[in-house]
Write a protein that holds these residues in place. Structure first.
Motif, PDB file in Angstrom:
ATOM      1  N   SER A  77      -5.705  -2.295   6.615  1.00 41.96           N
ATOM      2  CA  SER A  77      -5.477  -3.695   6.242  1.00 41.96           C
ATOM      3  C   SER A  77      -5.226  -4.565   7.465  1.00 41.96           C
ATOM      4  N   TYR A 125       0.847  -1.204   0.000  1.00 37.91           N
ATOM      5  CA  TYR A 125       0.000   0.000   0.000  1.00 37.91           C
ATOM      6  C   TYR A 125       0.878   1.248   0.000  1.00 37.91           C
ATOM      7  N   ASP A 159       1.265   3.800  -1.778  1.00 38.79           N
ATOM      8  CA  ASP A 159       0.687   5.115  -2.057  1.00 38.79           C
ATOM      9  C   ASP A 159      -0.651   5.350  -1.368  1.00 38.79           C
ATOM     10  N   ASP A 160      -1.005   4.474  -0.436  1.00 38.16           N
ATOM     11  CA  ASP A 160      -2.278   4.629   0.264  1.00 38.16           C
ATOM     12  C   ASP A 160      -2.095   4.243   1.732  1.00 38.16           C
ATOM     13  N   PRO A 161      -1.516   5.137   2.527  1.00 38.07           N
ATOM     14  CA  PRO A 161      -1.222   4.808   3.923  1.00 38.07           C
ATOM     15  C   PRO A 161      -2.463   4.484   4.756  1.00 38.07           C
ATOM     16  N   VAL A 162      -3.593   5.116   4.451  1.00 41.84           N
ATOM     17  CA  VAL A 162      -4.818   4.835   5.193  1.00 41.84           C
ATOM     18  C   VAL A 162      -5.259   3.403   4.951  1.00 41.84           C
ATOM     19  N   ALA A 163      -5.202   2.964   3.689  1.00 44.20           N
ATOM     20  CA  ALA A 163      -5.553   1.582   3.374  1.00 44.20           C
ATOM     21  C   ALA A 163      -4.573   0.611   4.026  1.00 44.20           C
ATOM     22  N   ILE A 171       3.355   5.704   6.229  1.00 42.37           N
ATOM     23  CA  ILE A 171       2.536   4.510   6.465  1.00 42.37           C
ATOM     24  C   ILE A 171       2.498   4.163   7.942  1.00 42.37           C
ATOM     25  N   LYS A 176       8.163   7.361   2.620  1.00 39.33           N
ATOM     26  CA  LYS A 176       6.924   6.594   2.460  1.00 39.33           C
ATOM     27  C   LYS A 176       6.669   5.691   3.659  1.00 39.33           C
TER      28      LYS A 176
END
Length: 522
Positions: free
Chosen positions: A150, A140, A142-146, A191, A187
């Motif tokens: 998870s 993930y 580019d999508d830290p919230v996802a 995350i 990054k």
């Protein structure tokens, strides 16, 4: 509580500064007095400080030994009913404690929920809940919230396993390993920040101070060594019990940790990053450890596939398919491989990622596959501090520095690629080679696997099983220079508990030094 122990080995100013910095970090993790015997002050001024010392004196009134039974060995999981007390051994900690540890690996994430009993001087592991999911936090990018969300399916295990009135005093830590390291500092920090916020905003567990982080490779290996030897009962008492060596193969990195024991008592482990000193249960240990970033199974596949590609392409043009010696005859599989794009920079040819279709050669090629695996190990790299294992990393030869009568445990992917094919819990590397040859021959050689439920389907579904076994064999035989007759043990669990670093990293959290109960606790 503890004080430094003088090192007998000289260090350079650079090494000294580096080791002192790491010692301070580890000291913060193991500074609480419940894990120390007052009569023993341990540490290391110029080496690594890994202080974690359990008292086993039987004369304290809080020790509870089951009627008609012997005391449980340090690593054994006891029957819950065997330990009953109204007050913990130190009078401060709860009688029962839980720790939640999340292993955010490169291949997936796992949760371990440990339950401990504090009636005795040494906390006793009473049980463990475990669950894993595919896809690590690094998937993930580019999508830290996802990425944070998870972990919800794993956190539900913790919520379901820990009584509600104890959740607010059950610490949680999330430790990422090789996969997240590859994303770079920016990054990975974003995350991990999202994970920490998600835990604090949506869950009752107290988050350990600096507990949502990327774990240094050396700690990953040493924690795994502690876990294995603790569960086996080899450490935790003053008895001079032989310890086992551990080889942990993850997706992004691989670790080796063992306690050198030369026949010549005058020999000792040289100074450097590979030397790790710890005190546990009245014994002092000097360990050899190293974590090889980039040599986990997923990384090895990528490197081997790139080598197989580069030898068959001209410039940036890719043919429709390529032959791969690590695929059985008649099989095929597509891999993403880095190939030159036809341009160059100051650092050399610029590469781009493309999907390449590989096909097995017309006849089995296990030797050629192992040759590719040998090449990525860089056995000919400059060895500044001989002797070296591979990639220029110092390591005393195992056939000299580790007793042939002591056990070697190989786990994680070593287990995942051998046990499903019917390999016993103990086998030699020559027998591992036989398995590799059979898998690499293709379907005509699979008849012996039909007695193992699901084995044939698994190999056919994953034709890169040949590549995986070839790399594992090469890593152990050529990389670590183990003899073909050397026996190794595979295991996923000991005494019903998962192997790996998580238990070793959870034990020091029981003292509450780096966390406080949440107000939501009942």
């Amino acid at each position: 509580m503890w004080k430094p122990r003088s090192s007998v080995l000289p260090l350079s100013d650079h090494d000294n500064a580096h080791l002192k910095q790491r010692s301070r970090r580890l000291a913060r993790m193991f500074r609480s007095g419940r894990f120390l015997t007052a009569a023993v002050a341990v540490g290391c001024l110029m080496g690594f400080l890994f202080v974690w010392h359990y008292s086993l004196n039987p004369d304290n009134g809080h020790q509870v030994v089951p009627s008609g039974k012997e005391a449980v060995k340090p690593g054994a999981v006891a029957d819950t009913s065997s330990f009953e007390c109204t007050k913990s051994y130190d009078g401060k900690t709860p009688v029962e404690q839980y720790v939640v540890m999340i292993d955010a690996g490169s291949s997936g994430s796992r949760v371990h929920v440990y339950r401990f009993n504090n009636c005795q001087a040494m906390p006793r592991l009473m049980g463990e809940e475990f669950k894993m999911i595919d896809g690590g936090l690094s998937s993930y990018a580019d999508d830290p919230v996802a990425a944070a969300k998870s972990l919800d399916v794993l956190l539900k295990v913790a919520l379901d396993s820990i009584p509600e009135n104890q959740q607010g005093c059950s610490p949680i830590a999330v430790k990422a390993t090789a996969g997240l390291r590859k994303l770079g500092d920016k990054k990975s920090e974003i995350i991990l920040g999202a994970v920490k916020k998600h835990l604090e905003d949506n869950y009752p567990f107290p988050v350990v101070k600096n507990g949502v982080t990327i774990m240094p490779g050396e700690e990953e290996g040493v924690y795994a060594w502690v876990t294995a030897n603790y569960l086996l009962g080899n450490i935790g008492t003053k008895e001079d019990t032989p310890t086992v060596a551990v080889f942990d193969l993850g997706g992004g990195s691989t670790q080796i940790v063992f306690e050198p024991k030369w026949k010549d008592a005058s020999k000792q482990l040289t100074a450097g990053d590979h030397r790790f000193e710890l005190s546990f249960g009245g014994r002092d240990f000097v360990l050899y450890q190293h974590s090889y970033l980039g040599y986990g199974l997923n990384e090895a596949r990528s490197k081997i596939n790139s080598l197989a590609t580069e030898s068959q392409i001209n410039g940036s043009q890719l043919p429709e398919s390529l032959v791969h010696p690590c695929l059985p005859p008649g099989s095929s599989k597509s891999f993403e491989v880095e190939v030159p794009d036809g341009t160059a920079s100051l650092d050399g040819p610029v590469k781009t990622t493309k999907k390449v279709l590989f096909k097995g050669s017309s006849e089995p090629s296990p030797l050629q596959c192992r040759a590719l695996a040998e090449k990525i190990l860089a056995k000919d790299a400059v060895c500044a501090n001989p002797p070296c294992a591979f990639d220029g990393v110092h390591q005393p030869p195992l056939f000299e520095a580790f007793p042939s009568t002591s056990e070697m445990y190989v786990f994680s992917f070593f287990y995942d690629r051998t046990f499903p094919l019917g390999m016993p819990s103990v086998f030699t590397l020559d027998e591992l080679r036989d398995l590799q040859n059979k898998v690499c021959k293709g379907p005509d050689a699979y008849s012996s696997f039909t007695a193992i439920r699901g084995a044939v389907d698994a190999i056919k579904e994953h034709p890169d099983w040949c590549l995986d076994l070839s790399y594992m064999l090469t890593l152990l035989r050529t990389g670590y220079d183990l003899h073909g007759s050397r026996e190794v043990k595979i295991a996923k669990k000991i005494n019903g508990n998962e192997l790996g670093w998580c238990l070793g990293a959870s034990l020091p959290l029981l003292d509450g030094v780096d966390w406080k109960c949440r107000e939501t606790a009942g």
